[in-house]
Design a protein around this motif. Sequence first.
Motif, short mmCIF file in Angstrom:
data_model
loop_
_atom_site.label_atom_id
_atom_site.label_comp_id
_atom_site.label_asym_id
_atom_site.label_seq_id
_atom_site.Cartn_x
_atom_site.Cartn_y
_atom_site.Cartn_z
N HIS A 193 8.41 -8.13 2.69
CA HIS A 193 9.83 -7.77 2.67
C HIS A 193 10.55 -8.34 3.88
O HIS A 193 9.94 -8.90 4.79
CB HIS A 193 10.01 -6.25 2.57
CG HIS A 193 9.49 -5.45 3.73
ND1 HIS A 193 8.16 -5.33 4.04
CD2 HIS A 193 10.14 -4.70 4.66
CE1 HIS A 193 8.01 -4.54 5.08
NE2 HIS A 193 9.19 -4.15 5.48
N HIS B 216 12.21 -7.16 6.48
CA HIS B 216 12.33 -6.56 7.82
C HIS B 216 11.67 -7.50 8.82
O HIS B 216 10.59 -8.03 8.55
CB HIS B 216 11.64 -5.18 7.87
CG HIS B 216 12.53 -4.07 7.37
ND1 HIS B 216 12.04 -2.91 6.84
CD2 HIS B 216 13.89 -3.97 7.33
CE1 HIS B 216 13.05 -2.13 6.50
NE2 HIS B 216 14.18 -2.76 6.78
N ASP C 43 9.94 -7.18 11.47
CA ASP C 43 8.56 -6.97 11.92
C ASP C 43 7.55 -7.46 10.88
O ASP C 43 6.34 -7.45 11.12
CB ASP C 43 8.30 -5.50 12.31
CG ASP C 43 8.62 -4.53 11.20
OD1 ASP C 43 9.50 -4.81 10.38
OD2 ASP C 43 7.98 -3.45 11.15
N HIS C 44 8.06 -7.92 9.73
CA HIS C 44 7.19 -8.52 8.70
C HIS C 44 7.48 -10.00 8.46
O HIS C 44 6.63 -10.72 7.95
CB HIS C 44 7.31 -7.74 7.38
CG HIS C 44 6.72 -6.37 7.47
ND1 HIS C 44 5.48 -6.05 6.96
CD2 HIS C 44 7.18 -5.26 8.07
CE1 HIS C 44 5.21 -4.78 7.23
NE2 HIS C 44 6.22 -4.28 7.89
N HIS D 77 10.70 0.66 -0.54
CA HIS D 77 10.89 0.78 0.92
C HIS D 77 12.25 0.25 1.35
O HIS D 77 12.96 0.86 2.14
CB HIS D 77 9.76 0.04 1.62
CG HIS D 77 9.97 -0.19 3.07
ND1 HIS D 77 10.04 0.82 3.99
CD2 HIS D 77 10.12 -1.35 3.79
CE1 HIS D 77 10.22 0.31 5.20
NE2 HIS D 77 10.29 -0.99 5.09
N ASP E 54 5.25 -2.24 3.66
CA ASP E 54 5.70 -0.90 4.03
C ASP E 54 5.91 -0.09 2.76
O ASP E 54 6.50 -0.57 1.79
CB ASP E 54 7.01 -0.98 4.83
CG ASP E 54 6.74 -1.41 6.27
OD1 ASP E 54 5.56 -1.42 6.69
OD2 ASP E 54 7.71 -1.71 6.99
#
Length: 493
Positions: A64, A66, A68-69, A180, A206
């Motif tokens: 996804h 975000h 941090d991914h 998510h 997530d």
Amino acid sequence: MSAIRISLHGAAGEVTGSCTLVETPMARVVVDLGLYQGSPENEARNHVMPSIDFARVDAVVVTHAHVDHCGRLGLLPALGYDGAIFASEPTAALLPVVLRSSASLQKLRVDEFSEKTAPKCEVLEPANLRWSSWERHESPKVLFGHQAAGQVARELIAVPWEEWEDIAPGVRLRLHHASHMLGAASVELECEIPGSTPKRVLLSGDIGAFGSPVLAPHRFPDGPIDAVVMESTNGARALGGAGIAAAAPAKTAKDGVGELRELVALARERDGRILLPSFAVGRSQLLVYAFSQLAREGVLGDTPVFLDSGMASRACSLMGRWPHLLSPALQRARLAGKDPFDFEQFRPLRSREESGVIDGMRRSCAVIAGSGFCDAGPMLRHLLRSLPKKSTLLLFAGHVLHDTLAWGLRHGATRIAINGEVIEVHAQIGKLSGFSGHASPDELVEWLERVPGEPRVILNHGTQQARSGMAELVHDRLGRAAVAPPLEVTHDV
Ligand SMILES: [Zn+2]
């Protein structure tokens, strides 16, 4: 090599920097390449590359959008990877925007450092909440620029939900809705093993809270899975241990709307402001939708709700492009010809200049703005003006990282400084439950129970405490073992 090998190259014992390598006898697949976030020390780790030979990687998959991914995907060209990057359709639509804005932000950080205009946030009192690492002594470095961001965007391949797609020699991919954020997927890989039956690995990405008011429910594979790599962000709550995640029991979004209803009434009584630090995609949409429910109930009165983030506003309008990914309530609203994210009091702001409108407000209003960690972005401006006032409610609707201003404020900072301006904090500060983008411990167990087969369980994306809590819960409830491996340790499946 007769087995599938799985190793974590980020988010092992922490909640940022997701990156997992899946090796089969015929191919190598990387799932996610996320940013480390939080303190400058953590940010510096972004320049240390995972020990993966990307020139030998056959496919990259993104769960996804975000950061941090996905925040280090812009490094792929420099790392020698020029193959395809697979993601769901909404993620493939969001990623170019996220990567371009990341490239701009990195340049801005370097410019701010050389011009000595970088935002500087400090907790002054109480002393035990101060952290020493915030001041940058060296210039931040650019990870990647617009050219690399564009190059990566051109390699994106949008994969339809729940349909097999060949992505590497002997490896097929299927995506399942993770509820998510818009486009967030759990990634199922079917890997051929010469002379044996294929093995299936599920990487959760997530996992959203169950019963999202905004997103459709989670979907699961229909055949047995051999190994699961599973997030455990909220895994520690079950232990009732220390830390902000343990501060409140998990609640549903319905409870969250109820809390917000009371807090709006309080703010209106005081002519005060509600400040909601939030990241652009995911929680911002949950909050906007919660306010739209209050508007429909008539309890919002004439209180304006500002969304001070261009990207968050864009994400709200993108939601309607994939109606089947929306919750049943939102689908019904759309069928009735209504935009579930629009209401009379809603004021999405498109630029920083427009933030000035809020400064002049003399009556109660709500402001949703970034960053969620209160370390940059338009939220700093609103904190400066509103934290000294007793009438202000500062509400954190999600997890906050250690060594950020959000963490200090959430834990009782009474005196802070933003860019050298000292502020006495008189605002009321609290946590708003029910808006977590992550599943509660009980929901994580339920999610795992619904994965077919008896998969091996590998935990990532959680602090050590959270992963231990989750492993204990999986053992107690399901009688199964879950491992929490350190970085780069290989697990054979
Ligand atoms: Zn996420």
